[in-house]
Design an enzyme around this catalytic site. Structure first.
Site, PDB file in Angstrom:
ATOM      1  CE  LYS A  90      -2.973   8.514  -3.808  1.00  0.00           C
ATOM      2  NZ  LYS A  90      -2.318   7.197  -3.622  1.00  0.00           N
ATOM      3  NE  ARG A 166      -7.287   5.296  -7.121  1.00  0.00           N
ATOM      4  CZ  ARG A 166      -7.188   5.950  -5.974  1.00  0.00           C
ATOM      5  NH1 ARG A 166      -7.886   7.055  -5.777  1.00  0.00           N
ATOM      6  NH2 ARG A 166      -6.410   5.511  -5.027  1.00  0.00           N
ATOM      7  NE  ARG A 201      -3.037   3.167   4.525  1.00  0.00           N
ATOM      8  CZ  ARG A 201      -3.080   3.499   3.242  1.00  0.00           C
ATOM      9  NH1 ARG A 201      -2.818   4.744   2.884  1.00  0.00           N
ATOM     10  NH2 ARG A 201      -3.368   2.601   2.325  1.00  0.00           N
ATOM     11  NE  ARG A 230      -7.309   2.783   3.229  1.00  0.00           N
ATOM     12  CZ  ARG A 230      -6.826   3.536   2.246  1.00  0.00           C
ATOM     13  NH1 ARG A 230      -6.369   4.750   2.516  1.00  0.00           N
ATOM     14  NH2 ARG A 230      -6.802   3.109   1.020  1.00  0.00           N
ATOM     15  NE  ARG A 241      -5.620   0.092  -2.261  1.00  0.00           N
ATOM     16  CZ  ARG A 241      -5.129   0.371  -1.045  1.00  0.00           C
ATOM     17  NH1 ARG A 241      -5.057  -0.569  -0.135  1.00  0.00           N
ATOM     18  NH2 ARG A 241      -4.724   1.580  -0.756  1.00  0.00           N
TER      19      ARG A 241
HETATM   20  P1  AP5 Z   1      -0.581   7.532   2.821  1.00  0.00           P
HETATM   21  O1  AP5 Z   1      -0.206   8.958   2.932  1.00  0.00           O
HETATM   22  O2  AP5 Z   1      -1.826   7.067   3.514  1.00  0.00           O
HETATM   23  O3  AP5 Z   1      -0.568   7.064   1.299  1.00  0.00           O
HETATM   24  P2  AP5 Z   1      -1.652   7.304   0.145  1.00  0.00           P
HETATM   25  O4  AP5 Z   1      -0.874   7.498  -1.116  1.00  0.00           O
HETATM   26  O5  AP5 Z   1      -2.614   8.368   0.542  1.00  0.00           O
HETATM   27  O6  AP5 Z   1      -2.278   5.854   0.152  1.00  0.00           O
HETATM   28  P3  AP5 Z   1      -3.764   5.358  -0.090  1.00  0.00           P
HETATM   29  O7  AP5 Z   1      -3.693   3.873   0.174  1.00  0.00           O
HETATM   30  O8  AP5 Z   1      -4.741   6.131   0.706  1.00  0.00           O
HETATM   31  O9  AP5 Z   1      -3.933   5.582  -1.575  1.00  0.00           O
HETATM   32  P4  AP5 Z   1      -4.937   4.879  -2.466  1.00  0.00           P
HETATM   33  O10 AP5 Z   1      -4.803   5.682  -3.680  1.00  0.00           O
HETATM   34  O11 AP5 Z   1      -4.756   3.435  -2.613  1.00  0.00           O
HETATM   35  O12 AP5 Z   1      -6.278   4.971  -1.607  1.00  0.00           O
HETATM   36  P5  AP5 Z   1      -7.468   5.993  -1.588  1.00  0.00           P
HETATM   37  O13 AP5 Z   1      -7.792   6.230  -0.168  1.00  0.00           O
HETATM   38  O14 AP5 Z   1      -7.241   7.142  -2.468  1.00  0.00           O
HETATM   39  O15 AP5 Z   1       0.667   6.687   3.326  1.00  0.00           O
HETATM   40  C1  AP5 Z   1       0.617   5.295   3.412  1.00  0.00           C
HETATM   41  C2  AP5 Z   1       1.436   4.797   4.625  1.00  0.00           C
HETATM   42  O16 AP5 Z   1       2.803   5.104   4.403  1.00  0.00           O
HETATM   43  C3  AP5 Z   1       1.053   5.488   5.931  1.00  0.00           C
HETATM   44  O17 AP5 Z   1       1.116   4.581   6.967  1.00  0.00           O
HETATM   45  C4  AP5 Z   1       2.094   6.586   6.082  1.00  0.00           C
HETATM   46  O18 AP5 Z   1       2.292   6.882   7.432  1.00  0.00           O
HETATM   47  C5  AP5 Z   1       3.304   5.971   5.414  1.00  0.00           C
HETATM   48  N1  AP5 Z   1       4.124   6.969   4.757  1.00  0.00           N
HETATM   49  C6  AP5 Z   1       3.706   8.033   4.009  1.00  0.00           C
HETATM   50  N2  AP5 Z   1       4.747   8.747   3.550  1.00  0.00           N
HETATM   51  C7  AP5 Z   1       5.868   8.087   3.978  1.00  0.00           C
HETATM   52  C8  AP5 Z   1       7.260   8.312   3.811  1.00  0.00           C
HETATM   53  N3  AP5 Z   1       7.727   9.338   3.106  1.00  0.00           N
HETATM   54  N4  AP5 Z   1       8.127   7.436   4.370  1.00  0.00           N
HETATM   55  C9  AP5 Z   1       7.671   6.364   5.087  1.00  0.00           C
HETATM   56  N5  AP5 Z   1       6.366   6.112   5.297  1.00  0.00           N
HETATM   57  C10 AP5 Z   1       5.472   6.953   4.736  1.00  0.00           C
HETATM   58  O19 AP5 Z   1      -8.600   5.102  -2.279  1.00  0.00           O
HETATM   59  C11 AP5 Z   1      -9.114   3.963  -1.644  1.00  0.00           C
HETATM   60  C12 AP5 Z   1     -10.113   3.263  -2.560  1.00  0.00           C
HETATM   61  O20 AP5 Z   1     -11.173   4.160  -2.900  1.00  0.00           O
HETATM   62  C13 AP5 Z   1      -9.566   2.819  -3.913  1.00  0.00           C
HETATM   63  O21 AP5 Z   1      -8.931   1.559  -3.834  1.00  0.00           O
HETATM   64  C14 AP5 Z   1     -10.850   2.749  -4.734  1.00  0.00           C
HETATM   65  O22 AP5 Z   1     -11.587   1.612  -4.437  1.00  0.00           O
HETATM   66  C15 AP5 Z   1     -11.630   3.959  -4.234  1.00  0.00           C
HETATM   67  N6  AP5 Z   1     -11.345   5.146  -5.037  1.00  0.00           N
HETATM   68  C16 AP5 Z   1     -10.677   6.247  -4.610  1.00  0.00           C
HETATM   69  N7  AP5 Z   1     -10.610   7.166  -5.610  1.00  0.00           N
HETATM   70  C17 AP5 Z   1     -11.233   6.620  -6.687  1.00  0.00           C
HETATM   71  C18 AP5 Z   1     -11.464   7.057  -8.025  1.00  0.00           C
HETATM   72  N8  AP5 Z   1     -11.035   8.240  -8.441  1.00  0.00           N
HETATM   73  N9  AP5 Z   1     -12.117   6.230  -8.878  1.00  0.00           N
HETATM   74  C19 AP5 Z   1     -12.541   5.018  -8.459  1.00  0.00           C
HETATM   75  N10 AP5 Z   1     -12.365   4.543  -7.205  1.00  0.00           N
HETATM   76  C20 AP5 Z   1     -11.710   5.328  -6.336  1.00  0.00           C
END
Ligand code: AP5
Length: 611
Positions: A90, A166, A201, A230, A241
């Site tokens: 994402k 979410r 990552r 992270r 997760r």
């Molecule tokens: P990346 O682009 O970082 O993936 P992402 O989908 O953004 O992953 P996140 O782990 O950030 O998503 P998440 O939803 O778990 O975490 P968030 O920060 O939102 O890519 C990942 C890796 O893959 C990177 O190394 C990248 O280089 C690689 N990659 C990407 N595309 C690729 C490709 N095509 N091919 C190969 N490699 C690739 O949330 C974190 C925490 O915040 C949650 O766990 C929760 O505790 C809290 N939180 C966030 N939002 C809410 C909400 N709405 N409600 C409650 N709690 C929340």
């Protein structure tokens, strides 16, 4: 409430007008279905690499908007939601979307991490949830998001919401405020890839850029030295997760079903972005068209129109499937669906595959079974792989006994001749890149790259598995794709099947992995109405749909649940009755199917085509 178990009979006695959203890039052909000719002149143009004959490929199916440019919108800017499991990419895609479309990127993960590192009250509260890999309570996140959405820059430039909603409650909070996106993008990536992505990552705390130690290493040693991991990126926390994501994703999807666009996120990031870009450009184009035609963009009306524009991209289940014969659009939808899944599986190096596509016209149990539809499907697959320069052998089992006609299954009689008479295009694919053969070791030639076997099946007294096994042994690492196989055990004439042991036969049949599965669902013992459908397209999960009648006389399919393995009858019934989804236990697929094959009632027991 479902009064009985769901079964899988097909009704044929209703004639309804087919309706299908124009999803398929296959254009309806004027050529008659019975003529068995490729469906368009473009499709007839073949590229036979080694013969140095070039043209457009048979099926170039991804819609590519040409000549479109991003334009400044006078009134409503774009509103986009992006969702997907942890590490589905994402954040990576958001970077590219922002660069191209200038939207304001609102990532709840980033907002929360900023609060944590600034040591604010919110940050302190959120920290423990985040570090444990759990969701932060709704009220904290929702307040943060709605405050950010009301800021001037967002109103002017539009928004790209990442990681919110979410949960169902979060989606409902936005609905109440009438905050709705024009498109809901879901990135789909298999679990094992996600875990690897999270573990590798790395984040640059200075530029906030996302890296991956293997996939996207940092550009310089200086950046490398300052990268951080992270705290929630350990294998254990990623798994937790992921589970939380799966538990919530269906409920959220149901809110945005009509504007949902699923995208295969297991590809190079540039390729994924290209697809996202084409969807966003299309949404923008539709909005501009609407504005030009002088529509007032009242919130409710705007949503309605945006929804219908985006529906073009919704890859749902075609409606009116009881209408027989199926329209060209319906057939093309399924050909494309099967082709996409099969190509993905082959590209992933899978070599023992099966397609089970039991739309009414392809279900031999039905009196509306059409061999022509099966032949067209086979042709689409074979020509597409031939387009990629592969030598494809299309195989139909012949007689399995003494004499030419002994042991010939009813629906395969004459099939080989039909294949030979079919139009395989203007460039002589048949005989060069596509050959027709039978089932058996001697059919495997050195130059063959892959094999498509048309409906291999056991007949009472004859077992095809012997020949099939000899053939796959001879094929070695080359892909073998079974189309609508029926390899369930049947009694031999002496009361016993003659090949291997029963367990061994079932194990062999189970060694073929489903790359595509589609079946309509009915109440047990009835043929009408269609209650729903079960679909699986490699590498994604099994999707269970409920068919819903709409007041306008139309119908739609609403997703109820998804499953990592083919759901049992009980799991299907539970989902229809609204019971919370049972976490699928990691039972080995073969054992599971074996047990189901023993069961003589309910959807799976009824089918003869499970193996
Ligand atoms: P990346 O682009 O970082 O993936 P992402 O989908 O953004 O992953 P996140 O782990 O950030 O998503 P998440 O939803 O778990 O975490 P968030 O920060 O939102 O890519 C990942 C890796 O893959 C990177 O190394 C990248 O280089 C690689 N990659 C990407 N595309 C690729 C490709 N095509 N091919 C190969 N490699 C690739 O949330 C974190 C925490 O915040 C949650 O766990 C929760 O505790 C809290 N939180 C966030 N939002 C809410 C909400 N709405 N409600 C409650 N709690 C929340």
């Amino acid at each position: 409430m479902l009064p009985t178990t769901l079964s899988s009979l097909h009704s044929t006695n209703v004639t309804l007008t087919p309706s299908l959203s124009p999803l398929s890039p296959f254009s309806p052909s004027s050529s008659s279905f019975l003529s068995l000719s490729p469906s368009s002149s473009t499709q007839r143009r073949r590229r036979l690499n080694s013969l140095c004959v070039f043209g457009d490929t048979h099926l170039r199916i991804s819609p590519k908007p040409k000549g479109l440019r991003v334009k400044c919108l006078v009134s409503e800017p774009l509103k986009v939601m992006i969702s997907g499991a942890p590490a589905s990419g994402k954040g990576t895609q958001c970077e590219l979307i922002v660069q191209k479309f200038g939207l304001v990127h609102i990532s709840t993960g980033d907002l929360l991490r900023a609060e944590v590192s600034s040591g604010t009250e919110i940050g302190n509260k959120a920290k423990e949830f985040m570090n444990a890999g759990c969701l932060v309570p709704d009220e904290i996140v929702t307040a943060m998001v709605t405050a950010r959405l009301s800021r001037e820059d967002v109103v002017e430039r539009g928004w790209l919401l990442d990681g919110y909603p979410r949960s169902f409650a979060q989606a409902q909070s936005l609905e109440k405020l009438k905050i709705r996106p024009a498109i809901y993008i879901v990135l789909d990536v298999p679990d094992e890839i996600l875990i690897n992505r999270c573990i590798g990552r790395r984040l640059d705390p200075v530029t906030r850029k996302i890296y991956h130690i293997k996939n996207f290493p940092p550009e310089t040693e200086e950046i490398k030295a300052r990268l951080v991991i992270r705290p929630d990126d350990t294998e254990e926390k990623v798994k937790s997760r992921l589970e939380i994501y799966k538990q919530n994703s269906e409920a959220i999807s149901s809110t945005y079903l009509k504007i949902m666009t699923k995208i295969d996120g297991n590809r190079p990031k540039e390729e994924i972005f290209k697809e996202i870009e084409s969807f966003l450009l299309q949404v923008q184009k539709d909005k501009e068209k609407m504005e030009k035609s002088g529509n007032t963009l009242l919130e409710s009306k705007s949503h309605k129109i945006q929804t219908s524009a985006s529906e073009d991209n919704w890859r749902g289940i075609p409606t009116k499937l009881n209408n027989i014969p199926h329209s060209r659009e319906i057939r093309d939808y399924f050909y494309k669906d099967v082709l996409d899944a099969t190509q993905r599986a082959i590209n992933d190096g899978r070599i023992r595959l099966k397609v089970e596509n039991n739309i009414p016209e392809l279900n031999p149990e039905m009196d509306v079974y059409r061999i022509g539809t099966l032949m067209e499907l086979v042709r689409v697959l074979a020509l597409s792989f031939a387009d990629d320069g592969k030598q494809v052998k299309v195989c139909v089992q012949g007689s399995m006994g003494e004499g030419a006609l002994t042991g010939m299954p009813l629906q395969l009689a004459g099939t080989r001749k039909i294949l030979e008479y079919m139009d395989w295009g203007d460039y002589g694919a048949l005989g060069t890149f596509i050959k027709i053969g039978s089932v058996g070791a001697k059919e495997v030639d050195e130059q063959d790259d892959m094999f498509i076997i048309v409906a291999p099946q056991n007949a009472v007294g004859n077992c095809i598995i012997d020949d099939l096994k000899a053939m796959t042994d001879a094929a070695g690492n080359r892909p073998v794709i079974l189309i609508n196989p029926r390899l369930k055990d049947l009694p031999g004439s002496s009361g016993i099947m003659q090949t291997m042991g029963r367990d061994k036969r079932l194990e062999y049949a189970g060694s073929f992995q489903n790359c595509y599965f589609f079946r309509l669902l009915y109440y047990a013992g009835t043929q009408y109405p269609i209650m729903g459908a079960l679909r699986m397209s490699y590498p994604y999960r099994y999707e269970l749909y409920k068919r819903v009648d709409e007041p306008s006389g139309k119908e739609k399919y609403v997703i109820l649940s998804t499953f990592t393995e083919r759901p049992t009858t009980d799991e299907i019934n539970d989902a229809f009755q609204g019971k919370p989804s049972v976490m699928i236990k990691p039972i080995h697929f073969i054992n599971k199917c074996r047990n189901e094959a023993k069961n003589t009632s309910g959807i799976w027991g009824f089918l003869s085509g499970i193996f």
